[in-house]
Structures are given as C-alpha cells and as structure tokens.
Scaffold this active site. Structure first.
Site, PDB file in Angstrom:
ATOM      1  CE  LYS A  96      -3.068   2.781   3.010  1.00  0.00           C
ATOM      2  NZ  LYS A  96      -3.928   2.834   4.215  1.00  0.00           N
ATOM      3  CG  ASP A 103      -5.434   8.194   4.285  1.00  0.00           C
ATOM      4  OD1 ASP A 103      -6.368   8.781   3.697  1.00  0.00           O
ATOM      5  OD2 ASP A 103      -5.608   7.232   5.071  1.00  0.00           O
ATOM      6  CE  LYS A 140      -6.482   9.239   7.657  1.00  0.00           C
ATOM      7  NZ  LYS A 140      -7.094   8.188   8.488  1.00  0.00           N
ATOM      8  CG  ASP A 175      -1.772   5.545   4.851  1.00  0.00           C
ATOM      9  OD1 ASP A 175      -1.588   4.506   5.515  1.00  0.00           O
ATOM     10  OD2 ASP A 175      -2.864   5.856   4.357  1.00  0.00           O
ATOM     11  CD  GLU A 188      -6.544   5.369   2.403  1.00  0.00           C
ATOM     12  OE1 GLU A 188      -7.506   5.529   3.183  1.00  0.00           O
ATOM     13  OE2 GLU A 188      -5.390   5.131   2.816  1.00  0.00           O
ATOM     14  NE  ARG A 219     -10.613  -1.005   4.174  1.00  0.00           N
ATOM     15  CZ  ARG A 219     -11.183  -1.080   5.371  1.00  0.00           C
ATOM     16  NH1 ARG A 219     -12.349  -1.711   5.526  1.00  0.00           N
ATOM     17  NH2 ARG A 219     -10.614  -0.561   6.431  1.00  0.00           N
TER      18      ARG A 219
HETATM   19  N1  BES Z   1      -4.084   4.968   6.809  1.00  0.00           N
HETATM   20  C1  BES Z   1      -5.190   4.715   7.650  1.00  0.00           C
HETATM   21  C2  BES Z   1      -4.850   3.781   8.800  1.00  0.00           C
HETATM   22  C3  BES Z   1      -3.827   4.282   9.791  1.00  0.00           C
HETATM   23  C4  BES Z   1      -4.219   4.844  10.979  1.00  0.00           C
HETATM   24  C5  BES Z   1      -2.486   4.106   9.540  1.00  0.00           C
HETATM   25  C6  BES Z   1      -3.280   5.271  11.905  1.00  0.00           C
HETATM   26  C7  BES Z   1      -1.548   4.539  10.459  1.00  0.00           C
HETATM   27  C8  BES Z   1      -1.940   5.112  11.645  1.00  0.00           C
HETATM   28  C9  BES Z   1      -6.320   4.086   6.844  1.00  0.00           C
HETATM   29  O1  BES Z   1      -6.388   4.466   5.511  1.00  0.00           O
HETATM   30  C10 BES Z   1      -7.582   4.524   7.486  1.00  0.00           C
HETATM   31  O2  BES Z   1      -7.873   5.692   7.438  1.00  0.00           O
HETATM   32  N2  BES Z   1      -8.311   3.578   8.056  1.00  0.00           N
HETATM   33  C11 BES Z   1      -9.542   3.865   8.707  1.00  0.00           C
HETATM   34  C12 BES Z   1     -10.548   2.867   8.229  1.00  0.00           C
HETATM   35  C13 BES Z   1     -11.948   3.193   8.612  1.00  0.00           C
HETATM   36  C14 BES Z   1     -12.418   4.446   7.872  1.00  0.00           C
HETATM   37  C15 BES Z   1     -12.851   2.033   8.270  1.00  0.00           C
HETATM   38  C16 BES Z   1      -9.298   3.744  10.197  1.00  0.00           C
HETATM   39  O3  BES Z   1      -8.485   2.907  10.608  1.00  0.00           O
HETATM   40  O4  BES Z   1      -9.888   4.507  10.940  1.00  0.00           O
HETATM   41 ZN    ZN Z   2      -4.635   5.045   4.646  1.00  0.00          ZN
HETATM   42 MN    MN Z   3      -7.493   6.244   5.244  1.00  0.00          MN
END
Ligand code: BES
Ligand code: ZN
Ligand code: MN
Length: 483
Positions: free
Chosen positions: A248, A253, A260, A271, A332, A334
C-alpha cells in the site's frame, strides 16, 4: 558509517571509544568492578555504564554495555548491545567506536555490526541549523572478538540489508510534498542500477486495465497515481514461479471527502509504509543477489478531497470485475490493494502473495505498537512469516479471518462495501482484501502499528520510520525460498 572487523588486540584508532559488552554476572576486575558496584551496573540487558577513561586504557572513553545472561546471548542480543554502545557514545565528539564482544562467534560479530548500522540511521536532510555539538560524530565502528576474517565474510548480506532498511526509512520519512506517487516511482526506477527491472504504469494504463478501485482513490488528487512493478530474477531458472509482495503506497492520506481530523494528520505521510517495505525488500534481494524470483507491486496514490474526488456512496468497478460501494473514502488502502493484488495474481501467477499495508487504526487498538497483524489463508505461509519474524525481531501476531464477519462488508447495492463498522475493524479490512486474491496462498500484514515509532524502545530502531517488514521478509525468503 564505516564498519571494520578487528582482532581483540588490534591497536585502537585515534579518538576512539571502547565499548566492552559484558554478560550479566561476569566478573569485572579492579576499577571496573568498583565503578560497576557504585552504580548498580550488573550487565543486565540494556544497561550502560560510562567509566570515561580509566588509567591503562588507550581509549578516550570506556563504556560497559550489559548483554544479559551469557546462555541467552543471541544474534538480536549482539545487535542490541552494539547499538546501545553506539547510542552511548554517538555524540561524544569521538570519531571511532570499538565494540568488544563477549563471544567469538563471527555470525554474532556481523550482527553486531548490523546493529550499529541500523542504530546510526538518521533522517536529517532538512535540518540546516542543527548545532554541531548535537550531531553524531562516530564515523567508524569496529567490532572485535573472534575471527575478524570470518566476520567480514559473513557481513555483506547484512550490509545489503542495512542499506535496504535505510532506503525504506528514507522513503517513509519523506514529506508528502516531496514524495508523491510519480517521485516515489522515479526513486524506485533508479534501483535498476542494482539489477532490478522496474515498470511504471500511469493512470491511462491502469484505466485500460480496468482498475477503477485504485483509480477512484487518486481521483481527488492533483498528483497522478502510479502502479510500480519491480522484478528480481535471481533463481537458476528465470521462469520459476515468483514470490510476490504488494505494498500500500498512499503517499498522503487526508481521508478524502471523509476527511480526517487535523490532529496527527501529518502522520499520514507515512501511509506508504507498505510500499516502502516492499521496495526495501526488493532492494535487499538485489543487493545480496538472492537466488529467487520475486516481484514487488506498489500501488501509489494520494488520497485528497478536491472537486473531482470520489464521494461516500460511490460505486466503483475493480479490475476483478467485483463492484465496491465506497462507504468511507478514508478506507482507501484496501481499495488500492484490491486492484494491485488482483493484477499481481492475474499477471504473475505467483507461488504466494504477501501484502503490507498501514491499513487500519484498529490494529493499533488490538495489538499496540510492538506487533503487526498477520492475516492469512495459509498455515504454511503464516508459519514461515512467524519464524522469520522471531529471528529478526519484527514481531507479528496472527489474527483470525472468520468467514461470518464477511456479512459486515455486504453492500446493499454492490458486491462488497469498503467498511465493516468498528467491531473487528482490521479483520473486516483483511477480509475485504481476501476477495481479490483469487484463492492463492496469501498473507496480509497490517503494519499501521509498527511502521512508525515515537518513541522507540529498540536501539536498532531510531525514532520515526522503522522500515518494518524488510528484515522479516528478507529472512523468510533466505530461509525458505532460495534454491
Ligand atoms: N491509513 C489509515 C490507517 C492508519 C491509521 C495508519 C493510523 C496509520 C496510523 C487508513 O487508511 C484509514 O484511514 N483507516 C480507517 C478505516 C476506517 C475508515 C474504516 C481507520 O483505521 O480509521
Ligand atoms: Zn490510509
Ligand atoms: Mn485512510
């Protein structure tokens, strides 16, 4: 950092610190015993004691470093002790470090040198005003103990590993205004000098392949998305089925339209840690001329919220033909992996696929910051990953992939949706990816918990980008898949 292996009685270089690595309970004599006694130094793991320059030593400075119990001293112990020695004297103004090991094993000497190389990593290219007295001064590390020639002979693959980990850490540390998909791809292309083959697909090529899932993520960004294919053909049979690694690579992000919160959003520059690790793995395979065929696939995008960005509720069609309802544009990673993984199995028919991704915050909730999550449909592959993980000090914990949880990602209007709610958030993310592996042996490493350390409790991992994954995958390939 220059590395040398020397005999225990070799003359010390000028301006040097001597680090004597000692076992717990090993008798110290004379002044050292007095110094140790006066400061509760027992030789336990992680302890250091600075005794400056006692009479009778040539070194400007003498440091005792605890290595724990002699019976338990292993490769990781040698790395950590040498790394701790480096940290104790790195900014002393001295220029050389001699680490004296309490063991004559050349493998351990080589691993001690690796420890110093990993510990001395710094990302300081953007610091223009750092006071000189704060900068590390040690430029030469010598490892003493045992057969120096044998240690030197054991070192080249580890030097290649240290180079690769540093390359990954650099990628992960770079800010997103510098390292966007095209620039990431350009840096990977430069690795052709190591003997890798690098192919880069832009948005037009991905459009033609039907990668609507990956492309949807990059749609709100001014930066063009890229798919990078890295190949290393080191097996005796150039046609032998490759191993495949997919990363990935979300260069930033923001969350997209499901944006966010501001707090810690800067973390989302890393990310792309999965793509960084896959790049580092390919780097070390080439660097040490591994006898294996491997392919690395990087899905590089930037997730941004402009007027062209995808919306929550949009439905995209992935390369596999499966349609996806995008409930949350912040899920995103996935979406990127769905197309990268499908493309990988479709084109390369690999023996197995391992994907690495900073995929979910939920894995941090589940495991904390020491373990990455391992998800797999294959016990043999999981076993190989767990064994390598232990040997390299990159901890993994296997997580379940329960079929009933797939109901959480059933969509009302499409084949699947991209979020499954809070319960088991990293599990439903993994189950989503599983829909794109087409039944191949596959493992997914959710490295959101370990790609970045602040603080770090491991001396071979300075604060910031860890390079997690490079070591363990390199070890798995070396131990199980090289002819
Ligand atoms: N890149 C993030 C996950 C992440 C969080 C990586 C903290 C490193 C540190 C990922 O793309 C994300 O935003 N995931 C969301 C998924 C949710 C919207 C279902 C999450 O983990 O909150
Ligand atoms: Zn992400
Ligand atoms: Mn994300």
């Amino acid at each position: 950092m220059e590395i040398q292996f020397v005999a225990a009685d070799a003359a010390l270089p000028p301006k040097s610190a001597l680090a004597r690595i000692v076992f717990e309970g090993a008798g110290l004599d004379g002044q050292l015993a007095r110094a140790a006694g006066a400061s509760r130094f027992t030789g336990a793991k992680g302890q250091t004691l600075d005794v400056l320059a006692p009479e009778g030593t040539e070194a400007q400075r003498l440091v005792l470093v605890g290595a724990g119990k002699a019976e338990a001293f292993d490769a990781i112990g040698a790395e950590h002790a040498a790394a701790a020695a480096f940290h104790a004297v790195k900014a002393s103004g001295l220029e050389a470090l001699r680490a004296e090991l309490p063991s004559a094993d050349p493998q351990l000497a080589a691993r001690a040198a690796l420890g110093v190389r990993l510990a001395s990593y710094r990302f300081d290219k953007y610091r223009t005003k750092e006071p000189p007295e704060k900068k590390p001064t040690i430029v030469l590390a010598q490892v003493a103990g045992g057969d120096a020639d044998a240690a030197l002979a054991a070192f080249p693959p580890l030097a290649a590993l240290a180079d690769a980990v540093a390359f990954t850490r650099d990628l992960v540390s770079e800010p997103a205004n510098v390292l966007y998909p095209v620039e990431f791809a350009r840096r990977v292309k430069e690795l052709e000098s190591l003997g890798l083959e690098v192919e880069i697909l832009g948005e037009q090529a991905m459009q033609a392949l039907g990668m609507g899932s990956l492309l949807g993520v990059g749609q709100g960004s001014a930066r063009e998305s890229q798919l990078v294919i890295i190949r290393w053909n080191g097996a005796a049979d150039p046609k032998a089925q490759p191993l495949a690694f997919i990363g990935k690579g979300v260069c930033f992000d923001s969350g997209g339209i499901s944006i966010k919160p501001a707090e810690n959003m800067e973390d989302m520059k890393w990310d792309m840690g999965g793509a960084g690790a896959v790049t580092g793995l390919m780097h070390v395979l080439a660097g040490r001329k591994a006898k294996v065929n491997a392919v690395g696939i990087l899905g590089l995008v930037e997730n941004m919220p402009d007027g062209g960005a995808q919306r929550p509720g949009d439905v995209v069609t992935s390369m596999s033909g499966q349609t996806i309802e995008v409930i949350n544009t912040d899920a995103e990673g996935r979406l990127v992996l769905a197309d990268a993984v499908w493309y990988c199995q479709d084109r390369f028919k690999p023996r197995f696929m391992v994907d690495l991704a900073t995929l979910t915050g939920a894995i941090i909730v589940a495991l904390g910051h020491d373990y990455a999550g391992l998800f797999s449909n294959n016990d043999e592959l999981s076993g190989a990953l767990l064994a390598a993980s232990g040997a390299e000090g990159e901890p993994l914990w296997r997580m379940p992939l329960p079929d009933p949880y797939n109901r959480q990602i059933d969509s009302m209007i499409a084949d699947v949706k991209n979020t499954g709610g809070r319960p088991g958030g990293s599990i439903t993310a993994a189950l989503f990816i599983q829909k794109f592996v087409n039944g191949l042996p596959w493992a997914h490493l959710d490295i959101a918990s370990v790609a970045w350390k602040k603080p770090s409790s491991v001396p071979t991992i300075p604060e910031g980008a860890t390079g997690f994954g490079v070591r363990l995958l390199n070890r798995m390939v070396a131990d199980r898949y090289e002819a």
